[in-house]
Design an enzyme around this catalytic site. Structure first.
Site, PDB file in Angstrom:
ATOM      1  N   MET A  95       0.796  -1.230   0.000  1.00 30.07           N
ATOM      2  CA  MET A  95       0.000   0.000   0.000  1.00 30.07           C
ATOM      3  C   MET A  95       0.834   1.289   0.000  1.00 30.07           C
ATOM      4  O   MET A  95       0.325   2.345   0.374  1.00 30.07           O
ATOM      5  CB  MET A  95      -0.980  -0.012   1.171  1.00 30.07           C
ATOM      6  CG  MET A  95      -2.027  -1.110   1.034  1.00 30.07           C
ATOM      7  SD  MET A  95      -2.778  -1.124  -0.631  1.00 30.07           S
ATOM      8  CE  MET A  95      -4.241  -2.087  -0.342  1.00 30.07           C
ATOM      9  N   HIS A 114      -4.152  -5.826  -8.748  1.00 28.57           N
ATOM     10  CA  HIS A 114      -5.094  -4.784  -8.355  1.00 28.57           C
ATOM     11  C   HIS A 114      -6.519  -5.340  -8.403  1.00 28.57           C
ATOM     12  O   HIS A 114      -6.890  -6.019  -9.369  1.00 28.57           O
ATOM     13  CB  HIS A 114      -4.952  -3.580  -9.299  1.00 28.57           C
ATOM     14  CG  HIS A 114      -5.842  -2.443  -8.921  1.00 28.57           C
ATOM     15  ND1 HIS A 114      -5.533  -1.587  -7.882  1.00 28.57           N
ATOM     16  CD2 HIS A 114      -7.040  -2.043  -9.415  1.00 28.57           C
ATOM     17  CE1 HIS A 114      -6.522  -0.693  -7.759  1.00 28.57           C
ATOM     18  NE2 HIS A 114      -7.431  -0.951  -8.672  1.00 28.57           N
ATOM     19  N   ASP A 150      -1.372   2.461 -10.973  1.00 31.17           N
ATOM     20  CA  ASP A 150      -2.283   1.459 -11.569  1.00 31.17           C
ATOM     21  C   ASP A 150      -2.485   1.648 -13.076  1.00 31.17           C
ATOM     22  O   ASP A 150      -3.584   1.408 -13.599  1.00 31.17           O
ATOM     23  CB  ASP A 150      -3.655   1.499 -10.858  1.00 31.17           C
ATOM     24  CG  ASP A 150      -3.547   1.141  -9.391  1.00 31.17           C
ATOM     25  OD1 ASP A 150      -2.639   0.386  -9.030  1.00 31.17           O
ATOM     26  OD2 ASP A 150      -4.388   1.611  -8.598  1.00 31.17           O
TER      27      ASP A 150
HETATM   28  C1  GAR Z   1      -5.656  -7.705  -2.663  1.00 31.21           C
HETATM   29  O1  GAR Z   1      -7.032  -7.687  -2.916  1.00 31.21           O
HETATM   30  C2  GAR Z   1      -4.928  -6.835  -3.659  1.00 31.21           C
HETATM   31  O2  GAR Z   1      -5.466  -6.889  -4.953  1.00 31.21           O
HETATM   32  C3  GAR Z   1      -5.125  -5.486  -3.054  1.00 31.21           C
HETATM   33  O3  GAR Z   1      -4.954  -5.677  -1.672  1.00 31.21           O
HETATM   34  C4  GAR Z   1      -5.338  -7.007  -1.336  1.00 31.21           C
HETATM   35  C5  GAR Z   1      -4.205  -7.673  -0.606  1.00 31.21           C
HETATM   36  O4  GAR Z   1      -4.588  -8.914  -0.079  1.00 31.21           O
HETATM   37  N1  GAR Z   1      -4.209  -4.532  -3.588  1.00 31.21           N
HETATM   38  C6  GAR Z   1      -4.495  -3.244  -3.783  1.00 31.21           C
HETATM   39  O5  GAR Z   1      -5.538  -2.752  -3.475  1.00 31.21           O
HETATM   40  C7  GAR Z   1      -3.358  -2.439  -4.387  1.00 31.21           C
HETATM   41  N2  GAR Z   1      -3.834  -1.200  -4.838  1.00 31.21           N
HETATM   42  P1  GAR Z   1      -3.511  -9.927   0.479  1.00 31.21           P
HETATM   43  O6  GAR Z   1      -2.595  -9.149   1.436  1.00 31.21           O
HETATM   44  O7  GAR Z   1      -4.298 -10.989   1.221  1.00 31.21           O
HETATM   45  O8  GAR Z   1      -2.742 -10.494  -0.676  1.00 31.21           O
END
Ligand code: GAR
Length: 192
Positions: A95, A114, A150
């Site tokens: 993040m 994403h 993105d």
């Molecule tokens: C996932 O849904 C990913 O796509 C999102 O955060 C989550 C992480 O889950 N990423 C974003 O929003 C990036 N902009 P995880 O820690 O269980 O893999």
């Protein structure tokens, strides 16, 4: 594009900030004999990232960089990546926004997952926005990382239906399940 040379797996670092379920799916994938990557380093911007537990579980080196001073953190990350001979980076729920200077150093060798069908719904709260806009479907995307958030070239996407019963939580769960298949598929596409 990065091409796989010989039979050696490409040393890869995964950057996380949260639960790390995508990290887990990438680690599991990397252990398959034909997988083009090995996960050799996990980087997080916070020691609160639950996904850091996979470093201990799978015996992978981990390191936390606070990003309180972005330039300083990135400089030290680059040093570590060099020391560990890392050639590829997967952002997985990371993040923090990397600077263009950092991205340039790994040009074409950073991917991100994403939770939307890019170019729709860049940024945060993708599921809330998709539901609010009465979308019939959403999905997830793996793309190359460029300096613009993105916006890098799309590698692969999966669609997920949105039903009237869905809320952002249920939708996030459905999309995440697809993400776990999508990231390994993207890696195969990148290296084959
Ligand atoms: C996932 O849904 C990913 O796509 C999102 O955060 C989550 C992480 O889950 N990423 C974003 O929003 C990036 N902009 P995880 O820690 O269980 O893999």
């Amino acid at each position: 594009m990065v091409k796989l040379t010989g039979h050696k797996k490409i040393k890869t670092a995964v950057f996380i900030s949260g639960a790390g379920s995508n990290l887990k799916s990438l680690i599991k994938f990397s252990k398959i004999k034909s997988a083009p990557i090995s996960i050799n380093l996990i980087i997080s911007n916070t020691n609160k990232a639950k996904g850091l537990k996979y470093a201990n579980f799978f015996n992978i080196k981990k390191k936390i960089f606070t990003f309180k001073n972005i330039k300083h953190s990135e400089k030290n990350i680059l040093k570590l990546l060099k020391r560990e001979k890392i050639k590829f980076i997967c952002l997985a729920g990371f993040m923090k926004i990397l600077t263009s200077n950092f991205i340039k150093k790994f040009d074409g060798k950073i991917t991100n997952i994403h939770p939307s069908l890019l170019p729709k719904y860049k940024g945060l709260n993708t599921h809330e926005r998709a539901i609010k806009n009465k979308e019939k479907f959403t999905g997830c995307t793996v793309h190359y990382v460029t300096a613009k958030l993105d916006s890098g070239k799309i590698i692969i996407q999966t669609k997920v239906n949105i039903t009237v019963k869905d809320n952002s939580k249920s939708l996030a769960k459905k999309v995440l399940k697809q993400e776990h298949k999508l990231y390994p598929a993207a890696i195969l596409k990148v290296f084959n």
